[in-house]
Design a protein around this motif. Structure first.
Motif, PDB file in Angstrom:
ATOM      1  N   ALA A  46       0.830  -1.205   0.000  1.00  0.00           N
ATOM      2  CA  ALA A  46       0.000   0.000   0.000  1.00  0.00           C
ATOM      3  C   ALA A  46       0.870   1.262   0.000  1.00  0.00           C
ATOM      4  O   ALA A  46       0.508   2.276  -0.599  1.00  0.00           O
ATOM      5  N   THR A  47       2.015   1.178   0.658  1.00  0.00           N
ATOM      6  CA  THR A  47       2.950   2.313   0.668  1.00  0.00           C
ATOM      7  C   THR A  47       3.514   2.546  -0.727  1.00  0.00           C
ATOM      8  O   THR A  47       3.642   3.691  -1.176  1.00  0.00           O
ATOM      9  N   ILE A  48       3.833   1.473  -1.423  1.00  0.00           N
ATOM     10  CA  ILE A  48       4.336   1.581  -2.792  1.00  0.00           C
ATOM     11  C   ILE A  48       3.297   2.266  -3.666  1.00  0.00           C
ATOM     12  O   ILE A  48       3.621   3.139  -4.482  1.00  0.00           O
ATOM     13  N   ASN A  49       2.045   1.888  -3.490  1.00  0.00           N
ATOM     14  CA  ASN A  49       0.964   2.507  -4.270  1.00  0.00           C
ATOM     15  C   ASN A  49       0.878   4.005  -3.994  1.00  0.00           C
ATOM     16  O   ASN A  49       0.708   4.809  -4.918  1.00  0.00           O
ATOM     17  N   ARG A  50       1.031   4.390  -2.728  1.00  0.00           N
ATOM     18  CA  ARG A  50       0.998   5.821  -2.375  1.00  0.00           C
ATOM     19  C   ARG A  50       2.170   6.563  -3.005  1.00  0.00           C
ATOM     20  O   ARG A  50       2.021   7.706  -3.452  1.00  0.00           O
ATOM     21  N   TRP A  51       3.348   5.928  -3.016  1.00  0.00           N
ATOM     22  CA  TRP A  51       4.513   6.546  -3.667  1.00  0.00           C
ATOM     23  C   TRP A  51       4.219   6.848  -5.133  1.00  0.00           C
ATOM     24  O   TRP A  51       4.511   7.928  -5.625  1.00  0.00           O
ATOM     25  N   VAL A  52       3.643   5.867  -5.815  1.00  0.00           N
ATOM     26  CA  VAL A  52       3.363   6.015  -7.248  1.00  0.00           C
ATOM     27  C   VAL A  52       2.405   7.176  -7.485  1.00  0.00           C
ATOM     28  O   VAL A  52       2.642   8.033  -8.356  1.00  0.00           O
ATOM     29  N   ILE A  53       1.331   7.234  -6.721  1.00  0.00           N
ATOM     30  CA  ILE A  53       0.320   8.274  -6.898  1.00  0.00           C
ATOM     31  C   ILE A  53       0.878   9.658  -6.553  1.00  0.00           C
ATOM     32  O   ILE A  53       0.571  10.651  -7.218  1.00  0.00           O
ATOM     33  N   LYS A  54       1.737   9.729  -5.539  1.00  0.00           N
ATOM     34  CA  LYS A  54       2.289  11.014  -5.111  1.00  0.00           C
ATOM     35  C   LYS A  54       3.383  11.528  -6.045  1.00  0.00           C
ATOM     36  O   LYS A  54       3.379  12.713  -6.419  1.00  0.00           O
ATOM     37  N   TYR A  55       4.318  10.654  -6.415  1.00  0.00           N
ATOM     38  CA  TYR A  55       5.508  11.128  -7.117  1.00  0.00           C
ATOM     39  C   TYR A  55       5.417  11.094  -8.644  1.00  0.00           C
ATOM     40  O   TYR A  55       6.134  11.837  -9.319  1.00  0.00           O
ATOM     41  N   LEU A 181      -5.378  -5.185 -12.518  1.00  0.00           N
ATOM     42  CA  LEU A 181      -6.781  -5.614 -12.415  1.00  0.00           C
ATOM     43  C   LEU A 181      -7.731  -4.465 -12.062  1.00  0.00           C
ATOM     44  O   LEU A 181      -8.650  -4.605 -11.264  1.00  0.00           O
ATOM     45  N   GLY A 182      -7.480  -3.322 -12.673  1.00  0.00           N
ATOM     46  CA  GLY A 182      -8.344  -2.168 -12.433  1.00  0.00           C
ATOM     47  C   GLY A 182      -7.849  -1.325 -11.268  1.00  0.00           C
ATOM     48  O   GLY A 182      -6.972  -1.731 -10.511  1.00  0.00           O
ATOM     49  N   PHE A 183      -8.463  -0.134 -11.123  1.00  0.00           N
ATOM     50  CA  PHE A 183      -8.070   0.793 -10.067  1.00  0.00           C
ATOM     51  C   PHE A 183      -9.235   1.039  -9.126  1.00  0.00           C
ATOM     52  O   PHE A 183     -10.389   1.021  -9.529  1.00  0.00           O
ATOM     53  N   LYS A 184      -8.923   1.317  -7.848  1.00  0.00           N
ATOM     54  CA  LYS A 184      -9.966   1.499  -6.840  1.00  0.00           C
ATOM     55  C   LYS A 184     -10.537   2.910  -6.835  1.00  0.00           C
ATOM     56  O   LYS A 184     -11.612   3.146  -6.285  1.00  0.00           O
ATOM     57  N   SER A 185      -9.804   3.867  -7.400  1.00  0.00           N
ATOM     58  CA  SER A 185     -10.307   5.241  -7.453  1.00  0.00           C
ATOM     59  C   SER A 185      -9.790   5.923  -8.707  1.00  0.00           C
ATOM     60  O   SER A 185      -8.794   5.501  -9.294  1.00  0.00           O
ATOM     61  N   PHE A 186     -10.499   6.998  -9.094  1.00  0.00           N
ATOM     62  CA  PHE A 186     -10.112   7.739 -10.289  1.00  0.00           C
ATOM     63  C   PHE A 186      -8.754   8.403 -10.089  1.00  0.00           C
ATOM     64  O   PHE A 186      -7.910   8.407 -10.984  1.00  0.00           O
ATOM     65  N   ASP A 187      -8.526   8.963  -8.890  1.00  0.00           N
ATOM     66  CA  ASP A 187      -7.248   9.624  -8.607  1.00  0.00           C
ATOM     67  C   ASP A 187      -6.088   8.638  -8.659  1.00  0.00           C
ATOM     68  O   ASP A 187      -5.010   8.966  -9.165  1.00  0.00           O
ATOM     69  N   ALA A 188      -6.311   7.426  -8.130  1.00  0.00           N
ATOM     70  CA  ALA A 188      -5.260   6.407  -8.175  1.00  0.00           C
ATOM     71  C   ALA A 188      -4.954   6.023  -9.614  1.00  0.00           C
ATOM     72  O   ALA A 188      -3.788   5.851  -9.999  1.00  0.00           O
ATOM     73  N   ALA A 189      -5.994   5.900 -10.419  1.00  0.00           N
ATOM     74  CA  ALA A 189      -5.809   5.554 -11.829  1.00  0.00           C
ATOM     75  C   ALA A 189      -5.039   6.659 -12.553  1.00  0.00           C
ATOM     76  O   ALA A 189      -4.081   6.388 -13.286  1.00  0.00           O
ATOM     77  N   GLN A 190      -5.440   7.915 -12.315  1.00  0.00           N
ATOM     78  CA  GLN A 190      -4.787   9.043 -12.987  1.00  0.00           C
ATOM     79  C   GLN A 190      -3.309   9.130 -12.607  1.00  0.00           C
ATOM     80  O   GLN A 190      -2.436   9.299 -13.469  1.00  0.00           O
ATOM     81  N   GLY A 191      -3.017   9.002 -11.309  1.00  0.00           N
ATOM     82  CA  GLY A 191      -1.634   9.087 -10.859  1.00  0.00           C
ATOM     83  C   GLY A 191      -0.773   7.960 -11.388  1.00  0.00           C
ATOM     84  O   GLY A 191       0.361   8.180 -11.838  1.00  0.00           O
ATOM     85  N   THR A 192      -1.312   6.753 -11.359  1.00  0.00           N
ATOM     86  CA  THR A 192      -0.552   5.589 -11.827  1.00  0.00           C
ATOM     87  C   THR A 192      -0.328   5.647 -13.333  1.00  0.00           C
ATOM     88  O   THR A 192       0.773   5.366 -13.822  1.00  0.00           O
ATOM     89  N   LEU A 193      -1.366   6.011 -14.075  1.00  0.00           N
ATOM     90  CA  LEU A 193      -1.226   6.121 -15.529  1.00  0.00           C
ATOM     91  C   LEU A 193      -0.223   7.202 -15.914  1.00  0.00           C
ATOM     92  O   LEU A 193       0.497   7.068 -16.905  1.00  0.00           O
TER      93      LEU A 193
END
Length: 227
Positions: A46-55, A181-193
């Motif tokens: 979950a921390t890795i996911n936060r890093w991706v969305i933030k940075y 396998l999909g994203f849990k939120s729009f913001d997470a999807a936008q940041g990761t993409l």
């Protein structure tokens, strides 16, 4: 603007490595967690996911300050990404050489979404001479509306085979998103993409190398964005 890692519990190098692995390869965050553990780093997925969305957005901003210019002949298309169980539209554009121009994730696939994407691309790259589309009524209407509102004369080409280059380019992005396998939120999807598209552009050598750094690998170029 320098990217700040102040207050993080991990060194900058570890954070950037985790982000890069996730956005560069078809891995889940749990896979990245396991790879980190093998290297002696204990970090939760979950921390890795936060890093991706933030940075990722900050790294992309740094990238655009040194991005190579694109050609004035564009190819525009959209593909689909699953967010909270629903398919959302990922608008993407490349030039005639296959270089990524820009992208935008939207909740809807219509003229308004296509116009938002077109305006975003033009803000960053200027007005093109022509845009090739695959026959999408929304894209055509958006371009015509932009021309009418701004007095431009962007030529519209509806040629399926010329748009193959952007359709093929979608595959590089979908290859990385598939294990997610999909994203849990729009913001997470936008940041990761944003991170995935950024790494894809770096691999395509769209970053202007600094003097003496022409031989850097894609990984080294990615890390240098945070220097």
């Amino acid at each position: 603007m320098t990217i700040s890692f102040k207050g993080t519990h991990f060194p900058k190098e570890v954070i950037l490595m985790g982000v890069r692995w996730y956005v560069a390869y078809p891995l889940s965050t749990r896979h990245v967690e396991e790879l980190m553990e093998e290297r002696g780093v204990e970090v939760d997925h979950a921390t890795i996911n936060r890093w991706v969305i933030k940075y990722s957005p900050q790294l992309e901003e740094a990238f655009h300050r040194r991005k190579r210019p694109v050609w004035v002949s564009w190819r525009m298309d959209e593909t689909y990404i699953k967010v909270k169980g629903q398919w959302r539209s990922l608008y993407r554009a490349v030039d005639k050489q296959g270089q990524t121009i820009d992208f935008l994730l939207t909740e809807h696939r219509d003229e308004e979404a296509a116009l938002r994407f077109l305006k975003k691309v033009i803000r960053r790259h200027g007005v093109p001479e022509k845009i090739t589309i695959d026959g999408s009524a929304a894209h055509e209407a958006a371009i015509k509306r932009y021309n009418a509102e701004h007095g431009t004369a962007i030529v519209i080409r509806k040629t399926k085979y010329l748009n193959n280059i952007v359709e093929q380019d979608h595959r590089a992005v979908k290859r990385v998103t598939r294990p997610m396998l999909g994203f849990k939120s729009f913001d997470a999807a936008q940041g990761t993409l944003t991170g995935i598209e950024l790494m894809h552009m770096v691999k395509k050598k769209q970053l202007v190398a600094e003097e003496g750094a022409e031989g850097r690998t894609a990984a080294e170029q990615f890390y240098a964005l945070a220097a």
